[in-house]
Design a protein around this motif. Structure first.
Motif, PDB file in Angstrom:
ATOM      1  N   MET A  33       3.719  -1.961  11.992  1.00  0.00           N
ATOM      2  CA  MET A  33       4.070  -2.039  10.579  1.00  0.00           C
ATOM      3  C   MET A  33       3.589  -0.799   9.832  1.00  0.00           C
ATOM      4  O   MET A  33       4.310  -0.223   9.005  1.00  0.00           O
ATOM      5  CB  MET A  33       3.464  -3.302   9.961  1.00  0.00           C
ATOM      6  CG  MET A  33       3.637  -3.413   8.451  1.00  0.00           C
ATOM      7  SD  MET A  33       5.362  -3.547   7.949  1.00  0.00           S
ATOM      8  CE  MET A  33       5.754  -5.171   8.610  1.00  0.00           C
ATOM      9  N   LEU A  34       2.374  -0.364  10.121  1.00  0.00           N
ATOM     10  CA  LEU A  34       1.837   0.827   9.459  1.00  0.00           C
ATOM     11  C   LEU A  34       2.698   2.053   9.747  1.00  0.00           C
ATOM     12  O   LEU A  34       3.046   2.811   8.835  1.00  0.00           O
ATOM     13  CB  LEU A  34       0.403   1.073   9.918  1.00  0.00           C
ATOM     14  CG  LEU A  34      -0.261   2.346   9.367  1.00  0.00           C
ATOM     15  CD1 LEU A  34      -1.677   2.067   8.934  1.00  0.00           C
ATOM     16  CD2 LEU A  34      -0.253   3.471  10.400  1.00  0.00           C
ATOM     17  N   LEU A  35       3.077   2.245  11.010  1.00  0.00           N
ATOM     18  CA  LEU A  35       3.887   3.416  11.359  1.00  0.00           C
ATOM     19  C   LEU A  35       5.257   3.370  10.686  1.00  0.00           C
ATOM     20  O   LEU A  35       5.770   4.390  10.224  1.00  0.00           O
ATOM     21  CB  LEU A  35       4.053   3.494  12.881  1.00  0.00           C
ATOM     22  CG  LEU A  35       3.016   4.321  13.640  1.00  0.00           C
ATOM     23  CD1 LEU A  35       3.237   4.184  15.140  1.00  0.00           C
ATOM     24  CD2 LEU A  35       3.074   5.789  13.235  1.00  0.00           C
ATOM     25  N   GLU A  36       5.837   2.176  10.614  1.00  0.00           N
ATOM     26  CA  GLU A  36       7.147   2.040   9.980  1.00  0.00           C
ATOM     27  C   GLU A  36       7.067   2.427   8.505  1.00  0.00           C
ATOM     28  O   GLU A  36       7.894   3.191   7.995  1.00  0.00           O
ATOM     29  CB  GLU A  36       7.660   0.609  10.121  1.00  0.00           C
ATOM     30  CG  GLU A  36       9.007   0.385   9.439  1.00  0.00           C
ATOM     31  CD  GLU A  36       9.444  -1.073   9.509  1.00  0.00           C
ATOM     32  OE1 GLU A  36      10.335  -1.447   8.731  1.00  0.00           O
ATOM     33  OE2 GLU A  36       8.883  -1.820  10.339  1.00  0.00           O
ATOM     34  N   ARG A  37       6.078   1.885   7.790  1.00  0.00           N
ATOM     35  CA  ARG A  37       5.964   2.176   6.366  1.00  0.00           C
ATOM     36  C   ARG A  37       5.482   3.608   6.115  1.00  0.00           C
ATOM     37  O   ARG A  37       5.870   4.240   5.132  1.00  0.00           O
ATOM     38  CB  ARG A  37       5.024   1.172   5.699  1.00  0.00           C
ATOM     39  CG  ARG A  37       5.395  -0.272   5.892  1.00  0.00           C
ATOM     40  CD  ARG A  37       6.854  -0.583   5.604  1.00  0.00           C
ATOM     41  NE  ARG A  37       7.241  -0.336   4.216  1.00  0.00           N
ATOM     42  CZ  ARG A  37       8.401  -0.685   3.693  1.00  0.00           C
ATOM     43  NH1 ARG A  37       9.316  -1.277   4.461  1.00  0.00           N
ATOM     44  NH2 ARG A  37       8.680  -0.422   2.426  1.00  0.00           N
ATOM     45  N   PHE A  38       4.638   4.124   6.998  1.00  0.00           N
ATOM     46  CA  PHE A  38       4.207   5.523   6.928  1.00  0.00           C
ATOM     47  C   PHE A  38       5.421   6.429   7.045  1.00  0.00           C
ATOM     48  O   PHE A  38       5.581   7.399   6.290  1.00  0.00           O
ATOM     49  CB  PHE A  38       3.203   5.780   8.057  1.00  0.00           C
ATOM     50  CG  PHE A  38       2.554   7.139   8.059  1.00  0.00           C
ATOM     51  CD1 PHE A  38       2.605   7.991   6.954  1.00  0.00           C
ATOM     52  CD2 PHE A  38       1.860   7.573   9.197  1.00  0.00           C
ATOM     53  CE1 PHE A  38       1.979   9.241   6.979  1.00  0.00           C
ATOM     54  CE2 PHE A  38       1.239   8.823   9.228  1.00  0.00           C
ATOM     55  CZ  PHE A  38       1.308   9.654   8.120  1.00  0.00           C
ATOM     56  N   PHE A  95       0.828  -1.199   0.000  1.00  0.00           N
ATOM     57  CA  PHE A  95       0.000   0.000   0.000  1.00  0.00           C
ATOM     58  C   PHE A  95       0.869   1.258   0.000  1.00  0.00           C
ATOM     59  O   PHE A  95       0.667   2.180  -0.813  1.00  0.00           O
ATOM     60  CB  PHE A  95      -0.902  -0.028   1.239  1.00  0.00           C
ATOM     61  CG  PHE A  95      -1.631   1.251   1.522  1.00  0.00           C
ATOM     62  CD1 PHE A  95      -2.825   1.547   0.894  1.00  0.00           C
ATOM     63  CD2 PHE A  95      -1.116   2.178   2.433  1.00  0.00           C
ATOM     64  CE1 PHE A  95      -3.492   2.727   1.153  1.00  0.00           C
ATOM     65  CE2 PHE A  95      -1.772   3.359   2.699  1.00  0.00           C
ATOM     66  CZ  PHE A  95      -2.968   3.632   2.056  1.00  0.00           C
ATOM     67  N   PHE A  96       1.868   1.305   0.870  1.00  0.00           N
ATOM     68  CA  PHE A  96       2.739   2.477   0.945  1.00  0.00           C
ATOM     69  C   PHE A  96       3.722   2.524  -0.232  1.00  0.00           C
ATOM     70  O   PHE A  96       4.059   3.609  -0.708  1.00  0.00           O
ATOM     71  CB  PHE A  96       3.474   2.510   2.280  1.00  0.00           C
ATOM     72  CG  PHE A  96       2.601   2.910   3.430  1.00  0.00           C
ATOM     73  CD1 PHE A  96       2.244   4.237   3.618  1.00  0.00           C
ATOM     74  CD2 PHE A  96       2.110   1.974   4.320  1.00  0.00           C
ATOM     75  CE1 PHE A  96       1.427   4.623   4.666  1.00  0.00           C
ATOM     76  CE2 PHE A  96       1.290   2.340   5.369  1.00  0.00           C
ATOM     77  CZ  PHE A  96       0.941   3.665   5.554  1.00  0.00           C
ATOM     78  N   ALA A  99       7.549   6.188   3.803  1.00  0.00           N
ATOM     79  CA  ALA A  99       6.887   6.912   2.719  1.00  0.00           C
ATOM     80  C   ALA A  99       6.987   8.415   2.928  1.00  0.00           C
ATOM     81  O   ALA A  99       7.225   9.175   1.978  1.00  0.00           O
ATOM     82  CB  ALA A  99       5.419   6.479   2.625  1.00  0.00           C
ATOM     83  N   ALA A 100       6.810   8.871   4.166  1.00  0.00           N
ATOM     84  CA  ALA A 100       6.904  10.305   4.450  1.00  0.00           C
ATOM     85  C   ALA A 100       8.295  10.829   4.134  1.00  0.00           C
ATOM     86  O   ALA A 100       8.457  11.903   3.541  1.00  0.00           O
ATOM     87  CB  ALA A 100       6.549  10.571   5.908  1.00  0.00           C
ATOM     88  N   ALA A 101       9.328  10.084   4.522  1.00  0.00           N
ATOM     89  CA  ALA A 101      10.706  10.515   4.275  1.00  0.00           C
ATOM     90  C   ALA A 101      10.963  10.664   2.784  1.00  0.00           C
ATOM     91  O   ALA A 101      11.587  11.632   2.333  1.00  0.00           O
ATOM     92  CB  ALA A 101      11.685   9.522   4.903  1.00  0.00           C
ATOM     93  N   VAL A 102      10.487   9.707   1.987  1.00  0.00           N
ATOM     94  CA  VAL A 102      10.713   9.749   0.542  1.00  0.00           C
ATOM     95  C   VAL A 102       9.910  10.881  -0.095  1.00  0.00           C
ATOM     96  O   VAL A 102      10.430  11.673  -0.893  1.00  0.00           O
ATOM     97  CB  VAL A 102      10.342   8.398  -0.105  1.00  0.00           C
ATOM     98  CG1 VAL A 102      10.413   8.493  -1.627  1.00  0.00           C
ATOM     99  CG2 VAL A 102      11.260   7.297   0.410  1.00  0.00           C
TER     100      VAL A 102
END
Length: 329
Positions: free
Chosen positions: A103-108, A24-25, A111-114
């Motif tokens: 897991m959601l926070l890690e991928r969030f 998703f991310f 994605a935010a960093a990128v």
């Protein structure tokens, strides 16, 4: 998609479902989604409020599940994942965390960093007028608007009015069409007409700008300043009536004929504002005895008395409608 994370967690917080969250991310990163889309979709996925806080870029974004992105601080109850440069992402779930929240926070966060690196936000070299125009654009998202405010030195949650002016006026401004838009906290003197928008969080400046333009339409030479808050239910007239509709009204047509007499419309506006012949005469620097005869002639043409509450209301409404017709957006 709303609440998908909770449904996946209820099934099984296993590797397969974790991969779905990662995918998703990853799609958002691959598509180089805007930060507004990232925050809104994360809240939809989580089924609870989520947000991104990047103080170095002037961003403090949040969204509830199923709602638009707004500006706001990190809630005290939020679970936060920190990145470099003070950037944080968070979710604020009521009750116990879901098994896939980590897991959601890690991928969030990834994605935010990128996407922070690739987001289409205004560049520092833009001058104030271009930034003001961006702040007031209907087409930009909360992230772009917040970034423009940051470059102007304005916090996205700070109270702000937007002014719509026809004359020269100081402050951070941009000429949008024939009207100058000004970001302000105070209302200065201006040589010309002025519509004053409501005091709102700066990130909602576009709403204040829309209201300021409406207020400007209700101004006249004798009443050059109009505050949105003072329009009340009159504001809906600007949304519902077109100039030809107003021009067809009997009272407006009579006022047009009365407008051929010097200063009579100004005198009628003064009477409407003060409710007194003497005060109206003083406002236009005429003796009250001469004004009595002029008002009597206006009454005979309008078909109603001006010394009653009903008559003054009808006169006031006709005068405001005439301003609205004469000041199309």
């Amino acid at each position: 998609m709303r609440g998908l994370l909770l449904r996946l967690s209820a099934l099984d917080a296993d590797a397969e479902n974790a991969v779905r969250v990662i995918g998703f991310f990853d799609r958002l990163i691959t598509e180089r989604a805007g930060l507004d889309i990232l925050v809104r979709n994360t809240a939809e996925l989580a089924g609870c409020p989520a947000g991104l806080h990047a103080p170095g870029k002037g961003l403090s974004l949040r969204a509830d599940s199923g709602a638009a992105v707004t500006a706001g601080p990190v809630p005290a109850k939020a679970v936060v994942r920190s990145l470099e440069d003070g950037v944080e992402v968070w979710v604020a779930r009521e009750g116990e965390p879901a098994p896939l929240d980590d897991m959601l926070l890690e991928r969030f966060a990834i994605a935010a960093a990128v996407l922070l690196e690739h987001s289409s936000v205004p560049l520092p070299e833009l001058g104030d007028p271009a930034l003001v125009e961006l702040v007031l654009s209907e087409s930009v998202g909360t992230a772009e608007r917040s970034r423009a405010l940051h470059l102007l030195g304005i916090a996205s949650t700070s109270p702000l009015r937007v002014l719509a002016a026809t004359g020269e006026i100081g402050g951070r401004s941009a000429l949008l069409g024939t009207v100058r838009a000004v970001l302000a906290t105070e209302v200065p003197q201006v040589d010309g007409r002025l519509g004053v928008g409501p005091l709102l969080p700066a990130v909602d400046a576009v709403k204040s700008w829309r209201a300021a333009r409406t207020a400007l339409r209700f101004t006249s030479d004798s009443a050059p300043v109009m505050w949105w808050e003072r329009l009340g239910s009159l504001a809906i007239l600007a949304e519902q009536l077109e100039p030809p509709d107003i021009a067809a009204l009997h009272d407006v047509q009579v006022l047009d004929r009365l407008g051929a007499e010097p200063d009579l419309i100004t005198a009628l506006e003064a009477l409407s504002a003060t409710g007194s012949v003497r005060k109206a005469a003083a406002a236009v620097h005429r003796h009250h005895s001469t004004m009595t005869a002029r008002f009597a002639r206006a009454e005979s043409m309008l078909g109603f008395e001006l010394d009653s509450a009903y008559g003054r209301f009808r006169l006031y409404l006709a005068l405001m409608l005439r301003r609205l017709r004469d000041n199309p957006e």
